[in-house]
Design an enzyme around this catalytic site. Sequence first.
Site, PDB file in Angstrom:
ATOM      1  N   CYS A  99      60.201  29.500 -45.773  1.00  0.00           N
ATOM      2  CA  CYS A  99      60.197  30.858 -45.262  1.00  0.00           C
ATOM      3  C   CYS A  99      59.401  30.949 -43.979  1.00  0.00           C
ATOM      4  O   CYS A  99      58.966  29.949 -43.418  1.00  0.00           O
ATOM      5  CB  CYS A  99      59.579  31.799 -46.306  1.00  0.00           C
TER       6      CYS A  99
ATOM      7  N   ARG B 247      62.497  35.405 -45.963  1.00  0.00           N
ATOM      8  CA  ARG B 247      62.817  34.548 -47.101  1.00  0.00           C
ATOM      9  C   ARG B 247      64.058  33.701 -46.888  1.00  0.00           C
ATOM     10  O   ARG B 247      65.122  34.218 -46.537  1.00  0.00           O
ATOM     11  CB  ARG B 247      63.008  35.409 -48.359  1.00  0.00           C
ATOM     12  N   LEU B 248      63.887  32.394 -47.111  1.00  0.00           N
ATOM     13  CA  LEU B 248      65.006  31.470 -47.279  1.00  0.00           C
ATOM     14  C   LEU B 248      64.990  31.062 -48.747  1.00  0.00           C
ATOM     15  O   LEU B 248      64.110  30.331 -49.201  1.00  0.00           O
ATOM     16  CB  LEU B 248      64.852  30.242 -46.379  1.00  0.00           C
TER      17      LEU B 248
ATOM     18  N   ILE C 188      65.307  29.325 -52.106  1.00  0.00           N
ATOM     19  CA  ILE C 188      65.443  27.931 -52.535  1.00  0.00           C
ATOM     20  C   ILE C 188      65.297  27.806 -54.054  1.00  0.00           C
ATOM     21  O   ILE C 188      66.133  27.217 -54.723  1.00  0.00           O
ATOM     22  CB  ILE C 188      64.376  27.044 -51.850  1.00  0.00           C
TER      23      ILE C 188
ATOM     24  N   ASN D 139      54.921  30.128 -47.500  1.00  0.00           N
ATOM     25  CA  ASN D 139      55.978  29.328 -46.887  1.00  0.00           C
ATOM     26  C   ASN D 139      55.868  27.909 -47.419  1.00  0.00           C
ATOM     27  O   ASN D 139      54.821  27.279 -47.267  1.00  0.00           O
ATOM     28  CB  ASN D 139      55.828  29.339 -45.358  1.00  0.00           C
ATOM     29  N   GLY D 140      56.928  27.403 -48.032  1.00  0.00           N
ATOM     30  CA  GLY D 140      56.905  26.021 -48.499  1.00  0.00           C
ATOM     31  C   GLY D 140      57.465  25.862 -49.893  1.00  0.00           C
ATOM     32  O   GLY D 140      58.182  26.734 -50.405  1.00  0.00           O
ATOM     33  N   GLU D 141      57.129  24.729 -50.495  1.00  0.00           N
ATOM     34  CA  GLU D 141      57.579  24.421 -51.852  1.00  0.00           C
ATOM     35  C   GLU D 141      56.455  23.720 -52.605  1.00  0.00           C
ATOM     36  O   GLU D 141      55.778  22.848 -52.050  1.00  0.00           O
ATOM     37  CB  GLU D 141      58.797  23.480 -51.836  1.00  0.00           C
TER      38      GLU D 141
ATOM     39  N   ASP E  99      58.197  29.143 -57.799  1.00  0.00           N
ATOM     40  CA  ASP E  99      56.939  28.412 -57.619  1.00  0.00           C
ATOM     41  C   ASP E  99      55.865  29.305 -57.015  1.00  0.00           C
ATOM     42  O   ASP E  99      54.667  29.036 -57.173  1.00  0.00           O
ATOM     43  CB  ASP E  99      57.157  27.157 -56.764  1.00  0.00           C
TER      44      ASP E  99
ATOM     45  N   GLY F 236      62.973  10.639 -44.034  1.00  0.00           N
ATOM     46  CA  GLY F 236      62.079   9.501 -44.195  1.00  0.00           C
ATOM     47  C   GLY F 236      60.793   9.540 -43.397  1.00  0.00           C
ATOM     48  O   GLY F 236      60.093   8.516 -43.328  1.00  0.00           O
TER      49      GLY F 236
END
Length: 584
Positions: free
Chosen positions: A2, A51-52, A54, A77-79, A102, A373
Amino acid sequence: MCGIAGVYKLNKASVTTDELKKMTDVIVHRGPDGGGHWINVDGNIGFGHRRLSIIDLSDNAKQPMHYADGRYTITFNGEIYNYIEIKEQLVQKGYKFRSSSDTEVLLALYHLKKEKCLVDLDGMFAFAIWDEQEKILFCARDRFGEKPFHYYQDINRFIFASEIKQFWEAGIPKVLDQEKLLKYVNIGLLDDPEDICSTFYKNIKRLDAAHYLLISPDRKTVIKKYWDIDLNAKQFSGSIEDASEKFLNLFTESIRLRLRSDVPVGSSLSGGLDSSSIVMLIDALKGKELKQNTFSARFKDFSKDEGRHIETVVNACKNVDVHYSWPDKDYFEKLFDKVTYHQDEPFASASIIAQFSVMELAKERNVTILLDGQGADEQLGGYVPNYHYYLRQLNYVNPSLFRQELSAYKKFHHEAVPYEGKFPEESLRMKLGRHRRKILGQKHPFHNHFNTYLKYSTTGVGLKELLRYADRNSMANSREVRLPFLSHKLVEFVFSLPDEFKINSGWTKFVLRKAMDKILPSSICWRVDKIGYEPPQKNWMQSEKFNMEIEKASKFLDIIRINEADKKEVFTRDWRLLMAAQYI
């Protein structure tokens, strides 16, 4: 994933919804699925959010989110990848939840542990929590700096945001740091190791990775580091086979957690060792259960196009659909201004445009999340010049092994980067000053020298720049990038390994290669050259438009363009001048 914003008035003024909305409207690309704004009852603090969606796509997960009868409010913002495991522990302690997100788990964990909650998190994050009862503002950023957190502070207000452009919407004067820009043009320094929190704009700071910021009720601001790589931690004592087995287990678990999502997940595939390892482990984990979409940048009729390596990986997988972007000179010229806008600050090369094209393609194919990666090279010594630090150390502490490794180095890498007994980029090293000399250890320059340098690469400058590029490029296209190599448990394990498990007999990233030996095609696992997304930058820059901008920056900064005799330096200096022209 987000975009966040916040305003905390430190005087008697009130926050308005209009100023929050202006800050979030300019980052709709970070969160096209909705927005929200909140101001507390006293009117002195407010949060904004884009908001995105997920995890938990329902309205129950919208932000700003409140918890404990409104005591806590968060913009996040994040996971948090291990949120399910944390939630199970909290439920056992009597905590109840109304969503599957989360975000709510993070709020409950903060309620239980306050700032110590950060130790439990496996994730990428930048967030702010307001405690209405204690009148405390708590802000934090993940261990490596995957997610951005910028702030401005004066005696009247504290303002934070995901992207720098949001501050101009809040009325903060846009003042370029010309000294920093000049340093960048002259020596290529994007992040200053002596002031890692500075940006290219005066008064706009970054909260550094692995730090939290707290503003107490008496308006005092405290910034503390909550995590670091411990070079004195207990060292791994097993064999390389034991190490590669544990590495593979930790790496696989990191990937498994980063596949958690309620939206489609794919991968960025360059054809190199790192991204190929992720793609093939996802294929092994999911197999026929999940069609994995991979996304790659290709360069037509260019010697450094990675197509054959990408196809080798795809053909070795059971269930992969490959998608290619083909950025060229026209694409570069067309997208240059757009990418520059989204990046907010100068970036290192045209490869960032190629990366943007990959994110753009993922958006076209409706794949929201890409695993990537990044982070492997820094901790495992994957860049060939890093080998010089290892050789320099061996020359002092183990001359016999030095001779063996030098011979192997010359066999594999000497033509690419000749070893002359000096540190790579020695002149730049001296220009960086006391900070870098200190971190490499001047009193005992060869005690744990190589590992110390890898720590600097992983937590200092370099990786943080790459993470910035990835965040802005992905979020410009409303995509999320997840990085399995940046699991802190995996990183801590890597730094417990002996140096010879990272570089061995001419091979960089040795433990990774050993771990993937029976999974990756041999031509990928034991590949010597390293390219990544390296486009034909010199050709792309040959245009009247760019030449005029380079000349403009040269005159403005009073810098004479370098003689054509030094082709490489002309190439790099002109790129820096082109970057500078976008900000003057």
